[in-house]
Design an enzyme around this catalytic site. Sequence first.
Site, PDB file in Angstrom:
ATOM      1  N   SER A 292      -6.453   3.356   4.262  1.00  0.00           N
ATOM      2  CA  SER A 292      -5.749   2.546   3.262  1.00  0.00           C
ATOM      3  C   SER A 292      -6.726   1.766   2.386  1.00  0.00           C
ATOM      4  CB  SER A 292      -4.755   1.578   3.921  1.00  0.00           C
ATOM      5  OG  SER A 292      -3.814   1.116   2.988  1.00  0.00           O
TER       6      SER A 292
ATOM      7  N   LYS B 170       0.056   3.751  -2.669  1.00  0.00           N
ATOM      8  CA  LYS B 170      -0.981   4.793  -2.589  1.00  0.00           C
ATOM      9  C   LYS B 170      -0.402   6.191  -2.461  1.00  0.00           C
ATOM     10  CE  LYS B 170      -4.583   1.732  -0.695  1.00  0.00           C
ATOM     11  NZ  LYS B 170      -3.899   0.490  -0.329  1.00  0.00           N
TER      12      LYS B 170
ATOM     13  N   LYS C 157       2.713   6.463   5.437  1.00  0.00           N
ATOM     14  CA  LYS C 157       1.883   5.376   4.931  1.00  0.00           C
ATOM     15  C   LYS C 157       2.448   4.022   5.318  1.00  0.00           C
ATOM     16  CE  LYS C 157      -1.697   3.933   2.754  1.00  0.00           C
ATOM     17  NZ  LYS C 157      -1.704   2.778   3.690  1.00  0.00           N
TER      18      LYS C 157
ATOM     19  N   SER D   5       0.795  -1.231   0.000  1.00  0.00           N
ATOM     20  CA  SER D   5       0.000   0.000   0.000  1.00  0.00           C
ATOM     21  C   SER D   5       0.823   1.274   0.000  1.00  0.00           C
ATOM     22  CB  SER D   5      -0.956   0.012   1.206  1.00  0.00           C
ATOM     23  OG  SER D   5      -2.034  -0.860   0.986  1.00  0.00           O
TER      24      SER D   5
END
Length: 381
Positions: A121, A64, A225, A61
């Site tokens: 997320s 992202k 993140k 992730s």
Amino acid sequence: MIRRFLPCFCLLLIFLSLPLRAQAFFPAPPAVAATSWVLAEFPSGQILTAEKPDEQNAPASLTKLMTAYLAFSALRQNTLKLDSPVKVSEKAWRTGGSRMFIKEGDSVPVRDLLMGMIVQSGNDASVALAEAISGSEENFAQLMNREAARLGMKNTNFVNATGLPDPAHVSTADDLVLLAVALIRDFPEEYARYYSQKEFRYNNISQPNRNSLLWLKDAGVDGMKTGFTKTAGYCLIASAKRGERRLVSVLLGADSERTRASESLKLLNWGYQFFEAQRLYAGGQNVSSFRVWKGNKSMVNVGFPHDFIIAVPKGNDKLEAKLISLQPLMAPVKKGQEVGTLTLSLAGQPYGEFPVQALEDIAPGGWFSRIIDSIRLWFSS
């Protein structure tokens, strides 16, 4: 350490003296329990320590960040608006993994999708944003790769907007720190608004931010993140600001949520404990002038678009700088074009190479001056 070095046909060297203080000391890097990692100074992107920074891994992730970068770009260009409703497609609704729980057919404002993607997320939110920007996730992946190339992410290939596993979906710690630094630098207001949020509630479901470092009061962490897949392991990009300094860490392949948090904090603490920041040049400062051929001016002012801040080990002696001009530098030259390299050494050891940019436009000269410069170049070759 730097990720780019400009090729030169001929080098124009300019030596600059930058005296600092005390005797040079190079701290030993910490032992970190992860597959690869990078710790960088903001905004220069200077690498303070790294392990396997160019090894390709599944970014999970952390992907992202690029999806957010392109969404922020679309908002700035007014091709997307925070209040714009995005109709949720079946594909977005069916996307597995972490979710913000949007429903097929619903119209969800862009601002909620951003919160759902960044804080929760949400893979479903990521796909919905990708489709809103580019029409399809496949088109969006092409846009992601084009932007990655522009940012200098040389070992990255994006296949989707989420980071869900795909053998062709890869990146590196070095590339990801480039992206993280660019996002904070290019979108500071958006970074401050979204990445420090500890929780987001949507569709009567509250989900916490998985970045547990946000809850540590003294750490200064305000983003960025987390990521996890079985292939990638536990990953975390963290950024902290203490005083006037900001550091960014990228950690890939830890064995647990707790480990990715503790090891990222170890990196950040090490960077703050053993290094101090020095502002060498102000943003827009004319550092030097380089020769330009076949232009309406023979010299171009060069420097850095933002304050150039370098981290040096505490208790350093002397930092030496050398400017290397890309030659022959031909008109036209555009403001912001990379025209040379600043090479630094500390206590006689290489300490980094950073691109130098033109601070002004240089247009082509008249036909007579171009002929004269062609003759001069011919005799100097």
